[in-house]
Design a protein around this motif. Structure first.
Motif, PDB file in Angstrom:
ATOM      1  N   LEU A 158       8.188 -16.715  -4.815  1.00  0.00           N
ATOM      2  CA  LEU A 158       9.505 -16.190  -5.169  1.00  0.00           C
ATOM      3  C   LEU A 158       9.382 -14.985  -6.100  1.00  0.00           C
ATOM      4  CD1 LEU A 158      11.415 -19.560  -5.591  1.00  0.00           C
ATOM      5  CD2 LEU A 158      11.881 -17.779  -3.888  1.00  0.00           C
ATOM      6  N   ALA A 159       8.457 -15.036  -7.055  1.00  0.00           N
ATOM      7  CA  ALA A 159       8.239 -13.888  -7.946  1.00  0.00           C
ATOM      8  C   ALA A 159       7.811 -12.678  -7.128  1.00  0.00           C
ATOM      9  CB  ALA A 159       7.190 -14.230  -8.998  1.00  0.00           C
ATOM     10  N   ARG A 160       6.942 -12.893  -6.153  1.00  0.00           N
ATOM     11  CA  ARG A 160       6.486 -11.805  -5.287  1.00  0.00           C
ATOM     12  C   ARG A 160       7.651 -11.264  -4.454  1.00  0.00           C
ATOM     13  NH1 ARG A 160       2.548 -14.308  -2.121  1.00  0.00           N
ATOM     14  NH2 ARG A 160       1.763 -14.891  -4.112  1.00  0.00           N
ATOM     15  N   ALA A 161       8.449 -12.149  -3.890  1.00  0.00           N
ATOM     16  CA  ALA A 161       9.578 -11.729  -3.042  1.00  0.00           C
ATOM     17  C   ALA A 161      10.625 -10.952  -3.828  1.00  0.00           C
ATOM     18  CB  ALA A 161      10.219 -12.959  -2.394  1.00  0.00           C
ATOM     19  N   TYR A 162      10.867 -11.342  -5.084  1.00  0.00           N
ATOM     20  CA  TYR A 162      11.869 -10.669  -5.902  1.00  0.00           C
ATOM     21  C   TYR A 162      11.287  -9.502  -6.692  1.00  0.00           C
ATOM     22  CZ  TYR A 162      14.870 -14.660  -4.832  1.00  0.00           C
ATOM     23  OH  TYR A 162      15.610 -15.619  -4.185  1.00  0.00           O
ATOM     24  N   GLY A 163       9.957  -9.345  -6.657  1.00  0.00           N
ATOM     25  CA  GLY A 163       9.323  -8.215  -7.338  1.00  0.00           C
ATOM     26  C   GLY A 163       9.419  -8.296  -8.844  1.00  0.00           C
ATOM     27  N   VAL A 164       9.300  -9.505  -9.390  1.00  0.00           N
ATOM     28  CA  VAL A 164       9.343  -9.676 -10.842  1.00  0.00           C
ATOM     29  C   VAL A 164       8.112 -10.460 -11.288  1.00  0.00           C
ATOM     30  CG1 VAL A 164      11.863  -9.610 -10.985  1.00  0.00           C
ATOM     31  CG2 VAL A 164      10.720 -11.798 -10.747  1.00  0.00           C
ATOM     32  N   PRO A 165       7.647 -10.224 -12.510  1.00  0.00           N
ATOM     33  CA  PRO A 165       6.534 -11.019 -13.023  1.00  0.00           C
ATOM     34  C   PRO A 165       6.960 -12.479 -13.189  1.00  0.00           C
ATOM     35  CG  PRO A 165       6.993  -9.143 -14.468  1.00  0.00           C
ATOM     36  CD  PRO A 165       8.077  -9.203 -13.446  1.00  0.00           C
ATOM     37  N   LEU A 166       6.015 -13.374 -13.067  1.00  0.00           N
ATOM     38  CA  LEU A 166       6.296 -14.798 -13.164  1.00  0.00           C
ATOM     39  C   LEU A 166       6.931 -15.166 -14.499  1.00  0.00           C
ATOM     40  CD1 LEU A 166       6.063 -17.509 -11.722  1.00  0.00           C
ATOM     41  CD2 LEU A 166       3.787 -17.754 -12.710  1.00  0.00           C
TER      42      LEU A 166
END
Length: 192
Positions: free
Chosen positions: A61-69
């Motif tokens: 989900l972090a990868r899909a939304y382009g945000v750091p964990l």
């Protein structure tokens, strides 16, 4: 008990944050499920708090939304102001990413070491803006060849065959802003 309460509060806030990120990006549960491989029902339960988040679910989900964990889970700030950049070296190029989100404009510091051989002009999707920090840059843009000194900037459509490299036997350092969909850098200056 304070640590346990704080931990539970952090976990409870993940669901609403996931819903907000998905809505901000105009995505449906179905599209996120397709991108991440996580079922729609699991995504819905995560967003509503009915399912406890874990790394197996949060990493895609972090990868899909382009945000750091840590941003995704709302991790508390450590108080450490240092930014930990991760340079990537490919041949004579060293990229230091300065932005961390997916899509839109991306900023990089780029160091180009001198190389031997003829410039190999490339084309690709996007638009590029660059600013020379140190050294002298040779910019080949189609049939044109330009030399830029520190403090000079250039912008161009990357569909035009181009090449960047040092103008002499020393490395050149630049800032680059690159937009994959052809976004242009808009500079505003005060009237003189």
């Amino acid at each position: 008990m304070r640590g346990v309460d704080e931990f539970n509060n952090v976990l409870a806030a993940v669901g609403p944050r996931l819903r907000e990120l998905r809505r901000e990006r105009g995505l449906t549960l179905a599209s996120v499920a397709h991108t991440t491989g996580i079922s729609e029902s699991t995504l819905s339960r995560l967003e509503s708090g009915g399912r406890r988040p874990n790394l197996e679910l949060l990493l895609p989900l972090a990868r899909a939304y382009g945000v750091p964990l840590d941003e995704l889970v709302g991790a508390p700030h450590t108080g450490d102001p240092r930014v930990h950049l991760h340079p990537v070296t490919r041949g004579h190029l060293t990229f230091v990413p300065l932005t961390r989100r997916a899509g839109g404009l991306h900023a990089h510091k780029l160091v180009i070491a001198p190389s031997v051989g003829e410039p190999d002009l490339k084309t690709h999707e996007g638009y590029e803006w660059l600013y020379v920090l140190n050294g002298r840059l040779r910019l080949r843009l189609g049939e044109r060849s330009l030399v830029l000194a520190p403090g000079e900037a250039a912008e161009f459509d990357t569909h035009v065959p181009h090449w960047l490299g040092p103008a002499d036997d020393r490395p050149v350092e630049l800032l680059i802003i690159f937009g994959r969909q052809g976004e242009r850098a808009h500079l505003r200056v005060r009237p003189g």
